[in-house]
Scaffold this motif. Sequence first.
Motif, PDB file in Angstrom:
ATOM      1  N   GLN A 263     -24.070   5.201 -28.104  1.00 12.61           N
ATOM      2  CA  GLN A 263     -24.146   3.973 -28.905  1.00 12.61           C
ATOM      3  C   GLN A 263     -25.470   3.907 -29.640  1.00 12.61           C
ATOM      4  OE1 GLN A 263     -22.742   0.323 -27.788  1.00 12.61           O
ATOM      5  NE2 GLN A 263     -20.874   1.127 -26.913  1.00 12.61           N
ATOM      6  N   SER A 264     -25.430   3.177 -30.768  1.00 17.75           N
ATOM      7  CA  SER A 264     -26.609   2.990 -31.588  1.00 17.75           C
ATOM      8  C   SER A 264     -26.985   1.518 -31.597  1.00 17.75           C
ATOM      9  CB  SER A 264     -26.313   3.462 -33.009  1.00 17.75           C
ATOM     10  OG  SER A 264     -27.298   3.027 -33.897  1.00 17.75           O
ATOM     11  N   GLY A 265     -28.280   1.250 -31.815  1.00 17.17           N
ATOM     12  CA  GLY A 265     -28.778  -0.118 -31.832  1.00 17.17           C
ATOM     13  C   GLY A 265     -28.664  -0.793 -33.175  1.00 17.17           C
ATOM     14  N   GLY A 266     -27.730  -0.392 -34.002  1.00 15.82           N
ATOM     15  CA  GLY A 266     -27.533  -1.051 -35.292  1.00 15.82           C
ATOM     16  C   GLY A 266     -28.663  -0.796 -36.259  1.00 15.82           C
ATOM     17  N   ALA A 267     -29.362  -1.860 -36.678  1.00 12.31           N
ATOM     18  CA  ALA A 267     -30.395  -1.759 -37.710  1.00 12.31           C
ATOM     19  C   ALA A 267     -31.571  -0.878 -37.289  1.00 12.31           C
ATOM     20  CB  ALA A 267     -30.892  -3.145 -38.090  1.00 12.31           C
TER      21      ALA A 267
ATOM     22  N   VAL B  21     -20.809  10.918 -31.200  1.00 11.66           N
ATOM     23  CA  VAL B  21     -22.097  11.370 -30.705  1.00 11.66           C
ATOM     24  C   VAL B  21     -23.166  10.907 -31.693  1.00 11.66           C
ATOM     25  CG1 VAL B  21     -23.499  13.350 -30.034  1.00 11.66           C
ATOM     26  CG2 VAL B  21     -21.033  13.378 -29.609  1.00 11.66           C
ATOM     27  N   PHE B  22     -24.122  10.112 -31.198  1.00  9.48           N
ATOM     28  CA  PHE B  22     -25.218   9.602 -32.023  1.00  9.48           C
ATOM     29  C   PHE B  22     -26.476  10.421 -31.739  1.00  9.48           C
ATOM     30  CE2 PHE B  22     -22.366   6.024 -31.746  1.00  9.48           C
ATOM     31  CZ  PHE B  22     -22.429   5.462 -33.013  1.00  9.48           C
TER      32      PHE B  22
ATOM     33  N   VAL C 216     -36.985   6.430 -38.530  1.00  8.68           N
ATOM     34  CA  VAL C 216     -35.867   6.811 -37.665  1.00  8.68           C
ATOM     35  C   VAL C 216     -34.722   7.225 -38.572  1.00  8.68           C
ATOM     36  CG1 VAL C 216     -34.237   6.074 -35.890  1.00  8.68           C
ATOM     37  CG2 VAL C 216     -36.562   5.140 -35.905  1.00  8.68           C
ATOM     38  N   THR C 217     -34.216   8.430 -38.350  1.00  8.31           N
ATOM     39  CA  THR C 217     -33.083   8.944 -39.111  1.00  8.31           C
ATOM     40  C   THR C 217     -31.949   9.159 -38.119  1.00  8.31           C
ATOM     41  OG1 THR C 217     -34.611  10.046 -40.616  1.00  8.31           O
ATOM     42  CG2 THR C 217     -32.302  10.739 -40.682  1.00  8.31           C
ATOM     43  N   GLN C 218     -30.771   8.650 -38.462  1.00  7.34           N
ATOM     44  CA  GLN C 218     -29.641   8.732 -37.534  1.00  7.34           C
ATOM     45  C   GLN C 218     -28.554   9.649 -38.065  1.00  7.34           C
ATOM     46  OE1 GLN C 218     -26.299   5.791 -36.990  1.00  7.34           O
ATOM     47  NE2 GLN C 218     -27.659   5.164 -35.339  1.00  7.34           N
ATOM     48  N   PHE C 219     -28.027  10.469 -37.167  1.00 12.51           N
ATOM     49  CA  PHE C 219     -26.852  11.293 -37.435  1.00 12.51           C
ATOM     50  C   PHE C 219     -25.787  10.866 -36.435  1.00 12.51           C
ATOM     51  CE2 PHE C 219     -30.512  13.777 -38.687  1.00 12.51           C
ATOM     52  CZ  PHE C 219     -30.121  14.326 -39.906  1.00 12.51           C
TER      53      PHE C 219
END
Length: 153
Positions: free
Chosen positions: A52-56, A73-74, A117-120
């Motif tokens: 899971q990701s924390g949104g913003a 997968v985050f 922070v860069t998200q994939f």
Amino acid sequence: MTTRIAALTLAVLALGACERPGKNAEAAEAAEASVAVTPPAPSITTIEMGKQSGGATLRVTEPSTTFNARDTVFLAVVTANAAADSRLTARWTFQDGSVVDSSGQNVARDAGTAAAVTQFRVLKDKGWSVGTYTVDIWLNDAMVGTRQFTVQR
């Protein structure tokens, strides 16, 4: 003759004392200002993987290295000192070496800071195959990290 040498020495010393006050300080300041300041090199400070990701914030809120076939997968990569044109790439491979996904994006720096922070995230429409996967993370042209995870039934 010794009197002449002594007089000449005193004259030279007197001329040196008559120089403009602060001249040496100005020269030192000019030399200091001309030294090029090299910015710190970009680096990876944290690599997070999870379900899971924390949104913003783009940070991972449920860390994990074990996933189910239908999970997303985050991957969150935290960088420091990245330039505006810095690029992160994540290359996802299965245990047999086949590439599952490869994508890149420019690092979007947080306003007023040197951190970003860069998200994939990767989700397989037909589900992940059971096994071990590796994610290689590249900053510009240099590999900066690797993470492994497993998919189980």
